[in-house]
Every structure is written in C-alpha cells, then in structure tokens.
Design a protein around this motif. Sequence first.
Motif, PDB file in Angstrom:
ATOM      1  N   GLN A 152      23.628  52.489 -29.194  1.00 49.48           N
ATOM      2  CA  GLN A 152      23.576  53.892 -28.789  1.00 49.48           C
ATOM      3  C   GLN A 152      23.714  54.799 -30.013  1.00 49.48           C
ATOM      4  N   GLY A 153      22.741  55.700 -30.151  1.00 47.88           N
ATOM      5  CA  GLY A 153      22.760  56.618 -31.276  1.00 47.88           C
ATOM      6  C   GLY A 153      22.197  56.039 -32.551  1.00 47.88           C
ATOM      7  N   LYS A 154      21.730  54.782 -32.517  1.00 46.11           N
ATOM      8  CA  LYS A 154      21.166  54.144 -33.700  1.00 46.11           C
ATOM      9  C   LYS A 154      19.712  53.792 -33.423  1.00 46.11           C
ATOM     10  N   VAL A 155      19.034  53.313 -34.500  1.00 41.87           N
ATOM     11  CA  VAL A 155      17.676  52.821 -34.318  1.00 41.87           C
ATOM     12  C   VAL A 155      17.746  51.490 -33.592  1.00 41.87           C
ATOM     13  N   GLY A 156      16.951  51.303 -32.579  1.00 51.46           N
ATOM     14  CA  GLY A 156      16.967  50.068 -31.815  1.00 51.46           C
ATOM     15  C   GLY A 156      16.818  50.364 -30.344  1.00 51.46           C
ATOM     16  N   LEU A 157      16.923  49.314 -29.541  1.00 50.87           N
ATOM     17  CA  LEU A 157      16.780  49.486 -28.110  1.00 50.87           C
ATOM     18  C   LEU A 157      17.991  50.192 -27.533  1.00 50.87           C
ATOM     19  N   GLN A 158      17.752  51.135 -26.657  1.00 52.00           N
ATOM     20  CA  GLN A 158      18.808  51.868 -25.988  1.00 52.00           C
ATOM     21  C   GLN A 158      18.373  52.086 -24.546  1.00 52.00           C
ATOM     22  N   ASN A 159      19.350  52.392 -23.690  1.00 47.92           N
ATOM     23  CA  ASN A 159      19.041  52.814 -22.318  1.00 47.92           C
ATOM     24  C   ASN A 159      18.202  51.782 -21.562  1.00 47.92           C
ATOM     25  N   LEU A 160      18.596  50.528 -21.680  1.00 46.92           N
ATOM     26  CA  LEU A 160      17.929  49.461 -20.936  1.00 46.92           C
ATOM     27  C   LEU A 160      18.840  48.967 -19.828  1.00 46.92           C
ATOM     28  N   THR A 161      18.232  48.515 -18.741  1.00 48.05           N
ATOM     29  CA  THR A 161      18.963  47.795 -17.705  1.00 48.05           C
ATOM     30  C   THR A 161      18.580  46.328 -17.822  1.00 48.05           C
ATOM     31  N   ILE A 162      19.573  45.466 -18.046  1.00 49.67           N
ATOM     32  CA  ILE A 162      19.326  44.042 -18.227  1.00 49.67           C
ATOM     33  C   ILE A 162      19.916  43.301 -17.031  1.00 49.67           C
ATOM     34  N   GLN A 163      19.113  42.462 -16.415  1.00 46.84           N
ATOM     35  CA  GLN A 163      19.519  41.802 -15.174  1.00 46.84           C
ATOM     36  C   GLN A 163      19.087  40.347 -15.193  1.00 46.84           C
ATOM     37  N   VAL A 164      19.934  39.483 -14.633  1.00 45.40           N
ATOM     38  CA  VAL A 164      19.616  38.059 -14.501  1.00 45.40           C
ATOM     39  C   VAL A 164      19.087  37.805 -13.093  1.00 45.40           C
ATOM     40  N   ILE A 165      17.946  37.122 -13.028  1.00 47.88           N
ATOM     41  CA  ILE A 165      17.298  36.819 -11.759  1.00 47.88           C
ATOM     42  C   ILE A 165      17.217  35.299 -11.597  1.00 47.88           C
ATOM     43  N   PRO A 166      17.773  34.735 -10.495  1.00 52.36           N
ATOM     44  CA  PRO A 166      17.670  33.291 -10.290  1.00 52.36           C
ATOM     45  C   PRO A 166      16.212  32.842 -10.292  1.00 52.36           C
ATOM     46  N   PRO A 167      15.916  31.636 -10.790  1.00 47.50           N
ATOM     47  CA  PRO A 167      16.869  30.613 -11.232  1.00 47.50           C
ATOM     48  C   PRO A 167      17.334  30.742 -12.672  1.00 47.50           C
ATOM     49  N   GLY A 168      16.872  31.770 -13.421  1.00 45.76           N
ATOM     50  CA  GLY A 168      17.323  31.911 -14.796  1.00 45.76           C
ATOM     51  C   GLY A 168      16.482  32.867 -15.611  1.00 45.76           C
ATOM     52  N   PHE A 169      15.837  33.811 -14.957  1.00 42.54           N
ATOM     53  CA  PHE A 169      15.049  34.812 -15.670  1.00 42.54           C
ATOM     54  C   PHE A 169      15.962  35.930 -16.180  1.00 42.54           C
ATOM     55  N   ILE A 170      15.566  36.555 -17.297  1.00 42.65           N
ATOM     56  CA  ILE A 170      16.262  37.734 -17.811  1.00 42.65           C
ATOM     57  C   ILE A 170      15.269  38.883 -17.786  1.00 42.65           C
ATOM     58  N   ASP A 171      15.605  39.936 -17.054  1.00 42.24           N
ATOM     59  CA  ASP A 171      14.738  41.098 -16.922  1.00 42.24           C
ATOM     60  C   ASP A 171      15.264  42.263 -17.753  1.00 42.24           C
ATOM     61  N   PHE A 172      14.360  42.902 -18.508  1.00 37.08           N
ATOM     62  CA  PHE A 172      14.656  44.124 -19.244  1.00 37.08           C
ATOM     63  C   PHE A 172      13.941  45.261 -18.524  1.00 37.08           C
ATOM     64  N   GLN A 173      14.677  46.170 -17.947  1.00 34.70           N
ATOM     65  CA  GLN A 173      14.089  47.318 -17.252  1.00 34.70           C
ATOM     66  C   GLN A 173      14.242  48.559 -18.120  1.00 34.70           C
ATOM     67  N   LEU A 174      13.122  49.213 -18.431  1.00 40.91           N
ATOM     68  CA  LEU A 174      13.174  50.449 -19.200  1.00 40.91           C
ATOM     69  C   LEU A 174      13.601  51.595 -18.283  1.00 40.91           C
ATOM     70  N   THR A 175      14.646  52.295 -18.668  1.00 39.22           N
ATOM     71  CA  THR A 175      15.055  53.475 -17.922  1.00 39.22           C
ATOM     72  C   THR A 175      14.168  54.656 -18.317  1.00 39.22           C
ATOM     73  N   ASP A 176      14.233  55.724 -17.534  1.00 35.41           N
ATOM     74  CA  ASP A 176      13.474  56.927 -17.874  1.00 35.41           C
ATOM     75  C   ASP A 176      13.894  57.470 -19.234  1.00 35.41           C
ATOM     76  N   ALA A 177      15.182  57.367 -19.547  1.00 34.68           N
ATOM     77  CA  ALA A 177      15.664  57.867 -20.833  1.00 34.68           C
ATOM     78  C   ALA A 177      15.064  57.079 -21.990  1.00 34.68           C
TER      79      ALA A 177
END
Length: 313
Positions: free
Chosen positions: A106-131
């Motif tokens: 937060q406040g630096k260069v890089g990914l910010q404002n993401l929603t990260i969620q684990v979905i069975p059986p083992g997926f990792i989802d990165f959801q981009l927020t509006d921000a």
Amino acid sequence: MNLPAVNCLSLKQQMLIQLQAAIGLYRERYILDKDAIASHLTEKNVPLSAELMTVAGISLQRFQGSTGILYRSSVALKLAALWHLPALEIATELAAYLCASVDDAQGKVGLQNLTIQVIPPGFIDFQLTDAEIARWLQLLVSGELSQSQGVPNYSLPITDYPLPISCPQPLSSLSKVQYIHARCCSLLRLGHRENLIQLNDSLALMLVYPEPIPWLTADGQLQLVHPAERRLIALLLELLDELGGMNQPKWVKRAFDASQAFETFYSECRIFGEVKTQTPHLAQARLGLVGVTRSILKLLLQDRLGILAPIEL
C-alpha cells in the motif's frame, strides 16, 4: 516495452512475481535449506528439477465476468502432486503470503487493492477491485507506454473538429487502427478545448488535468460501468498482459480488436453535450479511457508494428 516510469510490469507479470515469491517463502517455512529440500524431494521420488520447472512455469488464467477482472492460478494443484501435500493447504498458505505482500505494498509501486481468494480444490483467485483498476488506468494515462526509436510522429493535414466515428470507406486492419488512433487524438484535443481536460501539448497529448482522472465515484466505485466501457478496459489490460508473447500477426488482430471495442464504446457512451454538462466527472473519466486507448494503440503501431501512429487525419 517501457511502461510509465512508476511501473514497468503488467498486472499479470506482477502477480506472477509475487506468486513465485510466496512459493519461495512457503518452501523456506517448511524446508529450511537446499540440502533439506533435496532430501525432502528425494524421499518423495521427485527430481528437484521438476519442482523448479513447476515454479518457473507458473501461469495465470484470466477471466472477465460480472464481478470484474479475475486471474486464477492452479499452481497449488501442481505443487501438491510434487510435494505430496494437500492442494488446498498449499493454496491457503500461499494466499496468506500474497495477502501480506499486498498489504505491505500500500502506497508503494506494486500490486494494491486486490482481493485474493482460495477456491477448492486449490485454485488461487486474484480479483481486481475498482480501486486497482482505477490505479492502473491512471498509470497508463499519465505516461507514455514506450519511447519509439526511429518512428517519427508525422502530422497529417489538420482539422479542428472531431472526425466522424464511422470510417468513410472500408479500410485494411492496420489502416483502421491508425484511423482510431487519430480519432482518439482528435477527441482529446476537443476535450482540451471544452475545458474538460488539459493536455501537456498538442503533439504528446498527455493528460495533465484533472490529476488524477476521476475514475471513481465518491463512494469508491468505478464510474465506467457501461458494458462497452468495461469491455474496452478489460481488453486494454489484457493487451498489456499479452504484449510480451505475441507475434506480429496477433498484434495486428489484437490492435484491430481494440479499435473495434473503442468504436463500440464511443458509439454507446457519450462524452460531450448533456454528459459534459450534467456529469462532468463521467465525461472526464471517459476522456481518460480515450487517452489510455490512444497510448496502447500507439505502442502497438509504432513499437510493435513499426508503422505510423498518426495524430491527425
């Protein structure tokens, strides 16, 4: 490809880097040194090279749905087969590391404002927020994507009025892309004359006011919610993700796809007239999207295809 000075990687590239870092931290937590790593994998009859190839070959699948832009990784499923550990456990641990890295950014260069969620059986989802989408749009509109070498920016005969959105005659794919690039430039100059935005000059056409563009509403929601706006945003971000691995025929097709998406956006989403008068912030956000489109089309035309990106027709 040189993105704005504040950020040199696409969304997908940054996610992959952080995912690889999370895997490294996870391995350090459970397997503390190289000898132990080798011993652990030998016990499981897994060559070390197989694990390294799995980590190096991480990929992300991209989705555009009703909830926005989402990236999905299945790396935990692949590592589960190598490490003989539950995929859901690996994905949960990796997601915890990823969430911590996003908080630290937060406040630096890089990914910010993401929603990260684990979905069975083992997926990792990165959801981009509006921000996060707004932050990336601002990065793209506030700096040139690339400094072309050896491709002059010629000016063709000048007109003070925006060009009609419908092309006057059938054009080749590349001519159509050039036409839409010039169309974007014409709209930006009109927005400048109408005092909706300010440009740094008549050639570079970089937006300097408002700073930032009002991409978000007062309650933090993206202003650009029309399906044509969402489609264009998704396609432009996808283009940035794909640029590194595309060959020339695909560049032509994708540039043409972006041009068609822009035509749909402009025909369905007004900028001037009543919109300018009643909702000026929405008009400014739409002009911002015009600026992002122009920057990416210029990158494709000049840097990838080596042809003129005209600023006027």
